[in-house]
Scaffold this active site. Structure first.
Site, PDB file in Angstrom:
ATOM      1  N   HIS A 230      40.242   8.495 -14.105  1.00  0.00           N
ATOM      2  CA  HIS A 230      39.704   9.509 -13.191  1.00  0.00           C
ATOM      3  C   HIS A 230      40.542   9.467 -11.911  1.00  0.00           C
ATOM      4  CE1 HIS A 230      35.597   9.124 -15.401  1.00  0.00           C
ATOM      5  NE2 HIS A 230      36.332  10.083 -15.916  1.00  0.00           N
ATOM      6  N   GLU A 233      39.399   8.331  -8.287  1.00  0.00           N
ATOM      7  CA  GLU A 233      38.805   6.999  -8.110  1.00  0.00           C
ATOM      8  C   GLU A 233      39.895   6.010  -7.689  1.00  0.00           C
ATOM      9  OE1 GLU A 233      36.575   6.177 -11.672  1.00  0.00           O
ATOM     10  OE2 GLU A 233      35.263   7.907 -11.368  1.00  0.00           O
ATOM     11  N   HIS A 328      37.290   1.510 -12.677  1.00  0.00           N
ATOM     12  CA  HIS A 328      36.780   2.768 -12.123  1.00  0.00           C
ATOM     13  C   HIS A 328      36.270   2.535 -10.699  1.00  0.00           C
ATOM     14  CE1 HIS A 328      36.508   5.488 -15.738  1.00  0.00           C
ATOM     15  NE2 HIS A 328      36.753   4.324 -16.318  1.00  0.00           N
ATOM     16  N   GLU A 400      33.347  -1.226 -12.422  1.00  0.00           N
ATOM     17  CA  GLU A 400      33.161  -0.247 -11.351  1.00  0.00           C
ATOM     18  C   GLU A 400      33.203  -0.946  -9.993  1.00  0.00           C
ATOM     19  OE1 GLU A 400      32.628   3.038 -11.611  1.00  0.00           O
ATOM     20  OE2 GLU A 400      31.915   3.408 -13.664  1.00  0.00           O
TER      21      GLU A 400
END
Length: 534
Positions: A230, A233, A328, A400
């Protein structure tokens, strides 16, 4: 309205007008003004790498509405912004309203603020929270709007605003070019494929050269790490760089990891999206992290090449892909944390909970309470879910990290992340493999997580070839982060990776037996209780 060099913003501009491209040196002047822009008529620009700002509306001389450009070929995603402002007057005060976010839940509710830097002040800093407001706005169909007040203090400066710390494709290429120039024998860089727009998909391999050719009948463990699927990010790129910096350093832990494991790292899975300033999608509008099941060689070439290589390694018989970790950033939660899979195999399900607990012991900003194991249908096409089903014995995770901040048990208030803070999490992620594979006895000391890597010391083989003494272990091993009982080691033990391969296999079997102390890969009850408290 975007991508046009104009001298004024018309009163007739509708908020419903589609936002297509980035503004390009767009001067915003009062509606009744004619002529060239004067000092104080702000000029906005986002036509640069990773830039994003699609439209600017003049409200008053003190207030402007800003519209994020949606991801290319996909209007759903509008979060990332990155733009410059120039032609300001000294002490000019303004209010910027970002009015078209596609997400309502946001860390702006928890104190997050935009980042700012200028020509002479190149370090990114956050705008103070007292000047930032996040609220439902009746003028924009009750959508959430983020408004911030700012004072331009120097008329000769160019000011840049961003959603989070930018990390561009060009920055990555320069970083990898510099690493290649150091000619490490344990570092290789390969071109895995080219993107739709002909950008590089780089694959890095970090390990001792001997590990690339394991003996017959022995499988070499591989740790596979990917980041930036992504493009908006950006914290994931800093975490990934922290991993790489640590693994190529002369830190004693990094040396041991290189001797025993193979690290394969893809630092940027979506180079086109990163370059274009998208938040979530590729050039063609695909959320790549929903297309791992059947990636297309023409629409998703980076996924196609990455997945094929992983499958080839898994089938080779020489290697065992033991870990897959996809990096992420998270837009609504704090701290670092992990997502894992739920398996029908109870033993595999239990084993995968070990690594997050070890990482929590090494990284103060990692949260076990936010860590979650699931198999939601909406996540079926993600790398974690797909590869967890394809790689039978692998531990597959999504790591994350918050776009904004972390909280610790010792500090009650949130601590905003910095570029260095993200890279520190990457270093701690790499260090945790030492604990997971129980390699702490192979180093002479265990430095703290704050130790900075240093480059250029000799490997054990080099010392032996020069007639220098081999590594001597300490009489008592350093404290284990999980509270395991330390054993006493014998002096004069050389680095195990330089021993006879038969001795290495015997050592690994012994450690494997030690790890399965309860027959299912779990720790004794006393250690489990300690993990829960951690």
């Amino acid at each position: 309205m975007a991508d046009k060099r104009v001298d004024s913003a018309s009163e007739s501009d509708s908020t419903e007008e589609p936002v297509v491209g980035n503004v390009n040196k767009f001067a915003v002047v009062p509606p009744v003004y004619a002529g060239k822009p004067k000092k104080g008529h702000l000029i906005f620009d986002a036509c640069f790498e990773s830039g994003n700002l699609g439209r600017v509306d003049y409200i008053t001389e003190y207030e402007y509405d800003l519209f994020i450009r949606p991801d290319t070929c996909n209007p759903r995603f509008r979060v990332w912004f990155n733009f410059t402002v120039e032609n300001v007057k000294a002490d000019q005060r303004v209010i910027f309203n970002i009015v078209n976010f596609s997400k309502t839940k946001s860390l702006y509710r928890d104190g997050m603020t935009p980042l700012i830097k200028s020509t002479s002040r190149q370090k990114w800093v956050r705008i103070p929270a007292k000047y930032v407001y996040y609220y439902r706005c009746p003028d924009h169909r009750k959508n959430y709007v983020m408004s911030f007040a700012f004072n331009f203090d120097n008329e000769d400066e160019v000011y840049q605003f961003a959603y989070c710390f930018p990390y561009s494709y060009t920055r990555l290429q320069n970083y990898l070019d510099n690493l290649e120039k150091k000619n490490y024998d344990f570092f290789t860089r390969e071109l895995l494929c080219l993107t739709v727009q002909q950008r590089r998909l780089d694959l890095l391999t970090i390990t001792h050269p001997d590990n690339l050719y394991p003996p017959e009948g022995e499988k070499q463990k591989i740790i596979y790490i990917t980041a930036r699927v992504h493009p908006g990010e950006t914290p994931s790129s800093f975490v990934c760089q922290g991993v790489i910096d640590f693994l190529v350093s002369s830190h004693p832990i990094a040396k041991v990891l290189r001797e025993h494991l193979v690290f394969k790292i893809i630092p940027m899975l979506n180079p086109d999206g990163v370059y274009l300033g998208n938040y979530r999608c590729s050039l063609m509008g695909f959320d790549l992290n929903r297309h791992w099941q059947e990636p297309s060689p023409w629409a998703h070439p980076t996924l196609y090449s990455t997945k094929n290589m992983l499958m080839e390694l898994d089938r080779s018989g020489k290697y065992e892909v033991d870990f897959y970790i996809d990096l992420h950033a998270h837009s609504t939660l704090m701290n670092g944390f992990m997502y894992g899979n739920i398996y029908d195999d109870a033993e595999r399900y239990e084993k995968q909970s070990v690594f997050p607990k070890l990482l929590c012991a090494n990284a103060e900003d990692f949260s076990l309470s936010n860590t979650n194991f699931n198999r939601d249908a909406v996540k079926a096409g993600t790398g974690r879910r797909t590869l967890g089903g394809c790689l039978d014995e692998s531990h597959c995770y999504t790591l994350e990290v918050s776009f904004y901040s972390y909280q610790t048990s010792t500090l009650g208030q949130a601590t905003p992340y910095t570029e260095e803070g993200y890279m520190k999490l990457g270093r701690n992620l790499a260090r945790t493999f030492l604990d997971y594979y129980k390699l702490t006895g192979f180093i002479s000391s265990k430095p703290s997580s704050s130790s900075l890597p240093k480059a250029g010391t000799l490997r054990p083989r080099d010392r032996r070839d020069r007639g220098e003494p081999l590594m001597t272990s300490v009489e008592r091993s350093p404290p284990d982060p999980m509270g395991r009982t330390s054993s006493t080691y014998t002096e004069g033990v050389p680095c195990p990776a330089r021993l006879d391969r038969g001795m290495v296999r015997e050592e690994r079997q012994q450690r494997k037996a030690e790890f399965t102390v309860n027959g299912n890969g779990s720790f004794p009850d006393s250690q489990s209780q300690r993990l829960k408290r951690t």
